[in-house]
Design a protein around this motif. Structure first.
Motif, PDB file in Angstrom:
ATOM      1  N   PRO A 274      53.697 183.631 142.192  1.00 16.37           N
ATOM      2  CA  PRO A 274      52.338 183.109 142.039  1.00 16.37           C
ATOM      3  C   PRO A 274      51.433 183.993 141.188  1.00 16.37           C
ATOM      4  N   GLN A 275      51.789 185.273 141.004  1.00 14.00           N
ATOM      5  CA  GLN A 275      50.966 186.150 140.175  1.00 14.00           C
ATOM      6  C   GLN A 275      51.144 185.871 138.684  1.00 14.00           C
ATOM      7  N   ALA A 276      52.185 185.115 138.326  1.00 13.83           N
ATOM      8  CA  ALA A 276      52.493 184.871 136.916  1.00 13.83           C
ATOM      9  C   ALA A 276      51.387 184.055 136.252  1.00 13.83           C
ATOM     10  N   ARG A 277      50.886 184.575 135.152  1.00 17.34           N
ATOM     11  CA  ARG A 277      49.841 183.890 134.397  1.00 17.34           C
ATOM     12  C   ARG A 277      50.393 183.474 133.042  1.00 17.34           C
ATOM     13  N   LEU A 278      50.597 182.180 132.862  1.00 15.23           N
ATOM     14  CA  LEU A 278      51.074 181.635 131.597  1.00 15.23           C
ATOM     15  C   LEU A 278      50.747 180.156 131.549  1.00 15.23           C
ATOM     16  N   LYS A 283      52.816 172.946 121.800  1.00 16.62           N
ATOM     17  CA  LYS A 283      53.226 173.894 120.763  1.00 16.62           C
ATOM     18  C   LYS A 283      54.136 175.005 121.288  1.00 16.62           C
ATOM     19  N   GLY A 284      53.936 175.400 122.541  1.00 11.77           N
ATOM     20  CA  GLY A 284      54.753 176.486 123.059  1.00 11.77           C
ATOM     21  C   GLY A 284      54.210 177.037 124.354  1.00 11.77           C
ATOM     22  N   VAL A 285      54.581 178.271 124.665  1.00 13.97           N
ATOM     23  CA  VAL A 285      54.216 178.933 125.917  1.00 13.97           C
ATOM     24  C   VAL A 285      53.385 180.170 125.591  1.00 13.97           C
ATOM     25  N   THR A 286      52.281 180.366 126.310  1.00  9.89           N
ATOM     26  CA  THR A 286      51.429 181.526 126.133  1.00  9.89           C
ATOM     27  C   THR A 286      51.498 182.404 127.376  1.00  9.89           C
ATOM     28  N   LEU A 287      51.884 183.655 127.193  1.00  2.85           N
ATOM     29  CA  LEU A 287      52.006 184.609 128.291  1.00  2.85           C
ATOM     30  C   LEU A 287      50.760 185.489 128.354  1.00  2.85           C
ATOM     31  N   GLU A 288      50.279 185.737 129.559  1.00  2.00           N
ATOM     32  CA  GLU A 288      49.151 186.636 129.764  1.00  2.00           C
ATOM     33  C   GLU A 288      49.558 187.766 130.695  1.00  2.00           C
ATOM     34  N   HIS A 289      48.843 188.889 130.567  1.00  2.61           N
ATOM     35  CA  HIS A 289      49.152 190.040 131.422  1.00  2.61           C
ATOM     36  C   HIS A 289      49.084 189.636 132.892  1.00  2.61           C
ATOM     37  N   SER A 290      50.132 189.989 133.642  1.00  2.00           N
ATOM     38  CA  SER A 290      50.228 189.636 135.061  1.00  2.00           C
ATOM     39  C   SER A 290      50.852 190.793 135.827  1.00  2.00           C
ATOM     40  N   PRO A 291      50.527 190.915 137.115  1.00  2.00           N
ATOM     41  CA  PRO A 291      51.231 191.909 137.928  1.00  2.00           C
ATOM     42  C   PRO A 291      52.702 191.528 138.041  1.00  2.00           C
ATOM     43  N   PRO A 292      53.596 192.505 138.149  1.00  2.00           N
ATOM     44  CA  PRO A 292      54.999 192.169 138.395  1.00  2.00           C
ATOM     45  C   PRO A 292      55.142 191.553 139.778  1.00  2.00           C
ATOM     46  N   PRO A 293      56.215 190.799 140.036  1.00  2.00           N
ATOM     47  CA  PRO A 293      56.366 190.159 141.352  1.00  2.00           C
ATOM     48  C   PRO A 293      56.490 191.169 142.478  1.00  2.00           C
TER      49      PRO A 293
END
Length: 304
Positions: A274-278, A283-293
């Motif tokens: 649930p911490q994953a921010r994307l 057009k595609g996938v955008t990744l944002e800084h997130s805490p590791p699981p």
């Protein structure tokens, strides 16, 4: 979960994922799994490529993984038996298990005969019948294979040419037709173990168990666990669908078919991370800084 949301008609897999998602939202993990950072970025085949295919290579960023199928000695005949390449979700679980046990004990020697069954039970995998036979077969394929990993470490290119398992004992059932290659004790190679100690990525055991039935879901989860915390804060990273397809699209002839499957899988992964921010769009996938699981780890480890 689709339309099956009343809790009475959920499949066993859906119920396992739902329970894991709830547990992850409310409590820290009691058990932490691990996987080498290169294996988080570069996956093995999803399906059986056939015993005639003896090499498999994948690249992602500055990491490269190449696996060469090997052979195992059969004392009954005195010959070497050719084994195929590992494939599917089972060898991914085996790799996680071997890495986890090695990190947990601080030893490259893993007693698989005892711990693999417990690991399979913890993940909800049947420990008898075809499931366990397939699990054993995949461990044997991994044990016999030669693995080449390339990565950047300390600003320089590093390559490991090794067998993940440098030595293994084989147990052979005595009844005709029952022979099975099954390492009861495996010793991780010195090079791999040393690299693993420096580059193990922590994973939530509950998430691994929830996703254990899907090779793609395991790949996406471990990739995000390795990748998202590395994204600079305030500097999202965009990956076009062609790039996502190159990494995860094996077996799909068309990107649009893969994209549909990937988005379904991504929802499953985000439920247990649930911490994953994307975000994903056409057009595609955008990744944002997130805490590791998982943030807790032994002091000697570097995450990724």
């Amino acid at each position: 979960m689709g339309a099956l949301t009343d809790g009475l008609h959920l499949t066993r897999t859906q119920r396992k994922r739902l329970d894991a998602a709830g547990a992850i939202m409310t409590a820290r993990p009691e058990r932490i799994d691990f996987l080498h950072t290169v294996q988080c970025q570069c996956g093995i085949p999803y399906g059986n490529p056939g015993d005639e295919v003896r090499e498999w290579e994948r690249k992602q960023g500055l990491a490269t993984l190449r696996i060469e199928a090997g052979s195992a000695y059969d004392p009954a005949t005195g010959d070497f038996v050719r084994l195929g390449l590992p494939y599917g979700e089972k060898p991914r679980l085996v790799l996680i298990h071997l890495a986890t046990e090695a990190i947990r004990t601080g030893s490259p020697v893993v007693d698989v005969e005892d711990s693999m069954t417990a690991f399979a039970r913890a993940l909800g995998i049947a420990v008898n019948g075809p499931h366990l036979r397939h699990l054993k077969d995949q461990l044997s394929r991994l044990a016999a294979a030669t693995v080449r990993m390339g990565m950047v470490e300390g600003g320089r290119a590093v390559q490991f040419n090794t067998q993940i398992v440098s030595a293994f004992d084989l147990w052979y059932p005595t009844e005709p037709g029952q022979r099975m290659l099954w390492p009861s004790t495996v010793r991780l190679s010195a090079e791999y173990f040393a690299s693993l100690e420096r580059h193990a990525v922590p994973l939530d055991r509950r998430a691994v168990g929830a996703l254990s039935g899907s090779a793609l879901a395991l790949d996406v989860y471990t990739w995000l666990a390795q990748r998202l915390h590395r994204v600079p804060t305030g500097k999202p990273q965009f990956i076009p669908w062609t790039g996502v397809y190159d990494q995860f699209g094996q077996g799909y002839a068309r990107i649009r078919d893969f994209r549909r499957r990937f988005l379904e899988t991504l929802r499953q992964v985000q439920a247990v991370y649930p911490q994953a921010r994307l975000t994903a769009d056409e057009k595609g996938v955008t990744l944002e800084h997130s805490p590791p699981p998982v943030t807790a780890k032994p002091d000697r480890l570097q995450i990724g």
